[in-house]
Structure formats: C-alpha cells, structure tokens
Design a protein around this motif. Structure first.
Motif: not given
Ligand SMILES: C[S@@+](CC[C@H](N)C(=O)[O-])C[C@H]1O[C@@H](n2cnc3c(N)ncnc32)[C@H](O)[C@@H]1O
Length: 274
Positions: A181-183, A197-198, A237-238, A267-274
């Motif tokens: 919910g925070i994300v 970035v997580l 990252l949904d 874990f590490g990952a980066v997501g981009r908001k489309p």
C-alpha cells in the motif's frame, strides 16, 4: 528537514535524548556492517553477533550500496531522471544518492527520508548539494506516504518523473499488504516515467544463517525485520515495467564485468512507471 530542526547546528557530540544508545538500531548497525564508526557499543555488539551467525551480512550491505550506485548512475544518466526520493536513507556513508546522481547530473534534486533521529543528527552530510542541484532531509516514517509526498513536494516537482528509492526498508514494514500500500500510494502520486528502486532481504538466495540472524535481531534490536519471497518482492513492482535484468541478487544487477559477483540474499530491481 523537520520544522524547527536546524541541521547547520553542529549539536552535541553526545546523542540527543531521542536517540536510544541502549538498544541496537538498524541505521547504526548497518553503518557498522559497512565499516563506518557511527555506532554505539550496543550496535557493534549486536551487529557482530549477527555477523557470527550470518557471515555474509557485511557483503549484503556492501552489495546493496554498490547496487544503489549502479541504479542511480543509470537513472541520472541514460534514463534522464533528475529527482530522487530516498526513503530509508541510513546514516551518510560513501557515495550517498545525491553524490552519485549529481556526479552525472549536477542539477539533480534529492530528498532524503528516515525515521531514526540519529540520521537527522548526521543530516548535514546529506545536504552538501552541488550549487545547481538541491538536497533536503525529512524526518518521517515510511508508513506515512502522504506526509512524505507533501514534504518532498517542497523540493521536488512531483509533476515530473521521480525515482523513489526504497533500499532495505520495506523489510521493516512487516505486513506485506501494508508495504504494498505504501509503494502504491507513492507511485500513484507520481507521473509516467517515474521509477521505483528496491532492495529487500530474502531467504530464497542462500545466505547461511540468515533466518537465525533475523530471529536474533528481532529479539535484541529495533526495528523488527522480515524477509520476503520473490513473489512478495515482485508484488511491490506490480504495474511497473521492470528493467533488465529483472529481479536478481542486488550484487548482480547490471554489474557489468562483475556480473558473476557471488549472489547475496538481497533482491534488487528497478521498475519504471509506464
Ligand atoms: C538497512 S538501512 C538501509 C539504508 C540505505 N537505504 C541503504 O540501502 O544503504 C534501513 C534504513 O531504514 C530506516 N527505517 C527503518 N524503518 C523505517 C521507517 N518505518 N520509516 C523510515 N525509515 C525507516 C532505518 O532507520 C535505516 O536507516
């Protein structure tokens, strides 16, 4: 900066009354694992006990920071991101977000957020912006994304893309739905082109002794921590486009010639908001 808190005041060398020197705190123990000296005896004692149970914890901390550097360099460079909201900043160390970002983009603007009063006491080192850019510090809890967004909006233009950095912090929000919910609240408030970035600890990538060390941590230190599965991590990252190479050990994320770095249980990952 919190209202009334003057970070130009060098302050006492002894901890303020809000800083508990009798119980280990994560920001200080993390600093100890990174080789820093901003910790109290109780932090070093607990940190060393954890290292005894889970010998790769120092490697995890260093891999997390190296990931931060690679992710911020990519974002400030190729991705053209000029604004960063770094939640769960930790104590200042080498290569803080604004230093990495402003090395590539001198006009980058960075807002740091942490809820540990010891970080506020050291925040002067986080506010050494390039003249073209800006840095600010907000003392706030990650569980209050609305407050964080309001405070960040004084320094960042929230109508333009922002990189939200949450490295090693959602693991302190024990309820996965609350963490999600925070994300969601943060990313919903930001425009297309914003990034998340997580990093997050897991027990799915090895790390002998990790579970026992977390149990010990939860009995002897604060705040309590939890590991998460790849599925839980992916749920943060949904709705975002996850950049290559996806969700990996943070030590291996775009590590170039270091791509065969040993895996760490983070874990590490980066997501981009489309
Ligand atoms: C493991 S350290 C990570 C520091 C830095 N992000 C990094 O990757 O090196 C986690 C930081 O999150 C902060 N933190 C923990 N729970 C928090 C909360 N609920 N709100 C804000 N900050 C929090 C701690 O004080 C600590 O500084």
């Amino acid at each position: 900066m919190i209202p009334g808190a003057d970070v130009t005041d060098p302050g006492p060398r002894t901890p303020s009354s809000r800083v508990r020197a009798d119980i280990a705190h994560n920001a200080r123990v993390w600093n100890h694992w990174l080789g820093g000296s901003d910790s109290y005896p109780v932090d070093r004692a607990v940190g060393d006990r954890v290292t005894g149970m889970y010998p790769s914890i120092g490697e995890v901390a260093r891999a997390d920071r190296a990931f931060l550097g690679r992710a911020v360099r990519h974002l400030a460079g190729d991705a053209g991101i000029g604004q960063f909201l770094d939640i769960g900043t930790g104590l200042p160390t080498a290569d803080n977000t604004h230093e990495v970002a402003q090395h590539t983009a001198p006009d980058a603007r960075v807002v740091y957020v942490d809820n540990d009063p010891i970080v506020l006491e050291h925040a002067r080192s986080l506010l050494t912006s390039s003249p073209e850019g800006a840095t600010e510090y907000v003392e706030a809890d990650a569980r209050d994304p609305e407050l964080i967004l309001r405070a960040a909006g004084r320094t960042l233009d929230l109508g333009r893309p922002v990189a939200v950095m949450m490295l090693g912090i959602l693991n302190f929000v024990l309820d996965t739905a609350e963490a999600r919910g925070i994300v969601t609240k943060l990313m919903d408030a930001l425009p297309s082109g914003s990034h998340l970035v997580l990093t997050h600890p897991t027990t799915e990538l090895g790390g002998e002794g990790n579970e026992a060390a977390m149990r010990f941590w939860n009995e002897n230190a604060t705040p309590p921590i939890t590991a998460r599965s790849r599925t839980e991590f992916a749920s943060f990252l949904d709705g975002l486009d996850v950049l290559e190479p996806g969700i990996v050990s943070c030590s291996r994320w775009r590590a170039g010639s270091h791509g065969l770095n040993p895996e760490v249980a983070q874990f590490g990952a980066v997501g981009r908001k489309p």
